[in-house]
Design a protein around this motif. Sequence first.
Motif, PDB file in Angstrom:
ATOM      1  N   ALA A  22      11.386  -1.241   8.891  1.00  0.00           N
ATOM      2  CA  ALA A  22      11.853  -2.553   8.443  1.00  0.00           C
ATOM      3  C   ALA A  22      13.066  -2.921   9.288  1.00  0.00           C
ATOM      4  CB  ALA A  22      12.235  -2.506   6.964  1.00  0.00           C
ATOM      5  N   VAL A  23      13.187  -4.198   9.586  1.00  0.00           N
ATOM      6  CA  VAL A  23      14.312  -4.675  10.391  1.00  0.00           C
ATOM      7  C   VAL A  23      15.152  -5.639   9.563  1.00  0.00           C
ATOM      8  CG1 VAL A  23      13.124  -4.328  12.582  1.00  0.00           C
ATOM      9  CG2 VAL A  23      12.926  -6.519  11.429  1.00  0.00           C
ATOM     10  N   ALA A  24      16.455  -5.628   9.818  1.00  0.00           N
ATOM     11  CA  ALA A  24      17.373  -6.467   9.054  1.00  0.00           C
ATOM     12  C   ALA A  24      17.309  -7.920   9.489  1.00  0.00           C
ATOM     13  CB  ALA A  24      18.798  -5.936   9.193  1.00  0.00           C
ATOM     14  N   ASP A  25      17.131  -8.141  10.782  1.00  0.00           N
ATOM     15  CA  ASP A  25      17.133  -9.494  11.330  1.00  0.00           C
ATOM     16  C   ASP A  25      15.859  -9.735  12.131  1.00  0.00           C
ATOM     17  OD1 ASP A  25      19.760  -9.967  10.407  1.00  0.00           O
ATOM     18  OD2 ASP A  25      20.581  -8.989  12.183  1.00  0.00           O
ATOM     19  N   ASP A  26      15.542 -11.007  12.277  1.00  0.00           N
ATOM     20  CA  ASP A  26      14.401 -11.385  13.110  1.00  0.00           C
ATOM     21  C   ASP A  26      14.893 -11.552  14.545  1.00  0.00           C
ATOM     22  OD1 ASP A  26      11.912 -12.181  13.926  1.00  0.00           O
ATOM     23  OD2 ASP A  26      12.193 -14.269  13.316  1.00  0.00           O
ATOM     24  N   ARG A  27      15.000 -10.421  15.257  1.00  0.00           N
ATOM     25  CA  ARG A  27      15.454 -10.447  16.645  1.00  0.00           C
ATOM     26  C   ARG A  27      14.323  -9.981  17.549  1.00  0.00           C
ATOM     27  NH1 ARG A  27      20.925  -7.124  16.476  1.00  0.00           N
ATOM     28  NH2 ARG A  27      20.188  -6.433  14.465  1.00  0.00           N
ATOM     29  N   PRO A  28      14.069 -10.678  18.639  1.00  0.00           N
ATOM     30  CA  PRO A  28      12.982 -10.306  19.547  1.00  0.00           C
ATOM     31  C   PRO A  28      13.093  -8.874  20.081  1.00  0.00           C
ATOM     32  CG  PRO A  28      13.798 -12.484  20.106  1.00  0.00           C
ATOM     33  CD  PRO A  28      14.709 -11.927  19.051  1.00  0.00           C
ATOM     34  N   PHE A  29      14.310  -8.379  20.320  1.00  0.00           N
ATOM     35  CA  PHE A  29      14.470  -7.032  20.853  1.00  0.00           C
ATOM     36  C   PHE A  29      13.929  -5.990  19.875  1.00  0.00           C
ATOM     37  CE2 PHE A  29      16.961  -3.086  21.256  1.00  0.00           C
ATOM     38  CZ  PHE A  29      16.569  -2.707  22.531  1.00  0.00           C
ATOM     39  N   LEU A  30      14.207  -6.162  18.585  1.00  0.00           N
ATOM     40  CA  LEU A  30      13.727  -5.209  17.579  1.00  0.00           C
ATOM     41  C   LEU A  30      12.202  -5.180  17.560  1.00  0.00           C
ATOM     42  CD1 LEU A  30      16.170  -6.121  14.658  1.00  0.00           C
ATOM     43  CD2 LEU A  30      16.397  -4.270  16.323  1.00  0.00           C
ATOM     44  N   ASP A  31      11.599  -6.364  17.567  1.00  0.00           N
ATOM     45  CA  ASP A  31      10.142  -6.479  17.579  1.00  0.00           C
ATOM     46  C   ASP A  31       9.567  -5.843  18.848  1.00  0.00           C
ATOM     47  OD1 ASP A  31       7.605  -7.845  16.504  1.00  0.00           O
ATOM     48  OD2 ASP A  31       7.728  -8.606  18.568  1.00  0.00           O
ATOM     49  N   GLU A  32      10.171  -6.110  19.978  1.00  0.00           N
ATOM     50  CA  GLU A  32       9.696  -5.592  21.265  1.00  0.00           C
ATOM     51  C   GLU A  32       9.702  -4.062  21.287  1.00  0.00           C
ATOM     52  OE1 GLU A  32      11.543  -5.328  25.703  1.00  0.00           O
ATOM     53  OE2 GLU A  32      11.778  -7.231  24.646  1.00  0.00           O
ATOM     54  N   VAL A  33      10.783  -3.468  20.841  1.00  0.00           N
ATOM     55  CA  VAL A  33      10.882  -1.998  20.852  1.00  0.00           C
ATOM     56  C   VAL A  33       9.853  -1.389  19.913  1.00  0.00           C
ATOM     57  CG1 VAL A  33      12.354  -0.031  20.261  1.00  0.00           C
ATOM     58  CG2 VAL A  33      13.293  -1.945  21.560  1.00  0.00           C
ATOM     59  N   LEU A  34       9.733  -1.919  18.709  1.00  0.00           N
ATOM     60  CA  LEU A  34       8.769  -1.362  17.758  1.00  0.00           C
ATOM     61  C   LEU A  34       7.335  -1.501  18.271  1.00  0.00           C
ATOM     62  CD1 LEU A  34      10.429  -2.489  14.423  1.00  0.00           C
ATOM     63  CD2 LEU A  34      10.149  -0.142  15.247  1.00  0.00           C
ATOM     64  N   ARG A  35       7.007  -2.632  18.843  1.00  0.00           N
ATOM     65  CA  ARG A  35       5.649  -2.816  19.381  1.00  0.00           C
ATOM     66  C   ARG A  35       5.399  -1.889  20.571  1.00  0.00           C
ATOM     67  NH1 ARG A  35       2.935  -7.032  16.991  1.00  0.00           N
ATOM     68  NH2 ARG A  35       4.244  -8.494  15.852  1.00  0.00           N
ATOM     69  N   ARG A  36       6.396  -1.681  21.384  1.00  0.00           N
ATOM     70  CA  ARG A  36       6.257  -0.773  22.526  1.00  0.00           C
ATOM     71  C   ARG A  36       5.968   0.649  22.056  1.00  0.00           C
ATOM     72  NH1 ARG A  36      10.259  -2.520  25.616  1.00  0.00           N
ATOM     73  NH2 ARG A  36      11.875  -1.271  24.619  1.00  0.00           N
ATOM     74  N   HIS A  37       6.446   0.985  20.858  1.00  0.00           N
ATOM     75  CA  HIS A  37       6.204   2.309  20.291  1.00  0.00           C
ATOM     76  C   HIS A  37       5.004   2.302  19.336  1.00  0.00           C
ATOM     77  CE1 HIS A  37       9.638   4.367  22.039  1.00  0.00           C
ATOM     78  NE2 HIS A  37      10.298   3.238  21.873  1.00  0.00           N
ATOM     79  N   HIS A  38       4.146   1.296  19.465  1.00  0.00           N
ATOM     80  CA  HIS A  38       2.852   1.186  18.770  1.00  0.00           C
ATOM     81  C   HIS A  38       2.944   0.823  17.291  1.00  0.00           C
ATOM     82  CE1 HIS A  38       1.134   2.660  22.458  1.00  0.00           C
ATOM     83  NE2 HIS A  38       1.961   3.709  22.405  1.00  0.00           N
ATOM     84  N   PHE A  39       4.079   0.302  16.844  1.00  0.00           N
ATOM     85  CA  PHE A  39       4.151  -0.233  15.491  1.00  0.00           C
ATOM     86  C   PHE A  39       3.512  -1.615  15.494  1.00  0.00           C
ATOM     87  CE2 PHE A  39       7.380   2.993  15.093  1.00  0.00           C
ATOM     88  CZ  PHE A  39       7.353   3.352  13.758  1.00  0.00           C
ATOM     89  N   ARG A  40       2.818  -1.930  14.419  1.00  0.00           N
ATOM     90  CA  ARG A  40       2.210  -3.256  14.257  1.00  0.00           C
ATOM     91  C   ARG A  40       2.886  -3.958  13.093  1.00  0.00           C
ATOM     92  NH1 ARG A  40      -3.718  -0.702  14.481  1.00  0.00           N
ATOM     93  NH2 ARG A  40      -3.733  -0.214  16.698  1.00  0.00           N
TER      94      ARG A  40
END
Length: 149
Positions: A22-40
């Motif tokens: 879970a992420v605290a804020d809607d920031r593109p960097f957080l989404d990018e890192v999680l997706r790069r590590h195969h989180f959907r």
Amino acid sequence: MNLQLEPDVAFGVHPGLGVAAAVADDRPFLDEVLRRHHFRHSSALDLYVLPGDTPHNTAVRTVARASREFQDAGLSVAADPRIMLPPPIPTPDGVPARQALPGQPLTALTGELHELRRSADVADVLEQILDEHHGVVGDLEEFIDTAAA
């Protein structure tokens, strides 16, 4: 001194979905890192989840790598230690399940063997055992019997 009460990213175990973030804020960097590590991302739950077929040891390593990347970027990360606990091992009907204990990754890896169909996949699991350095000699016979089956 600036106290932060909420981490930027939190990892945990969802009972039905497995390892989640879970992420605290809607920031593109957080989404990018999680997706790069195969989180959907699950928009219905507003969580990031690993695919359900992700092996336990892979999930643990994924959380560790993503956490390190976030921390290197100066972000705060929280992780539930229960992520480290391996899932129960499948057993035939009438046979009591052996309890998986923390610090015994061979138990979880042996359970993964039941799902493998290719020799290359078994080789990957063997490589994980060799990387662990946890003194698995005592359980090696059971592991080899399961791999042969």
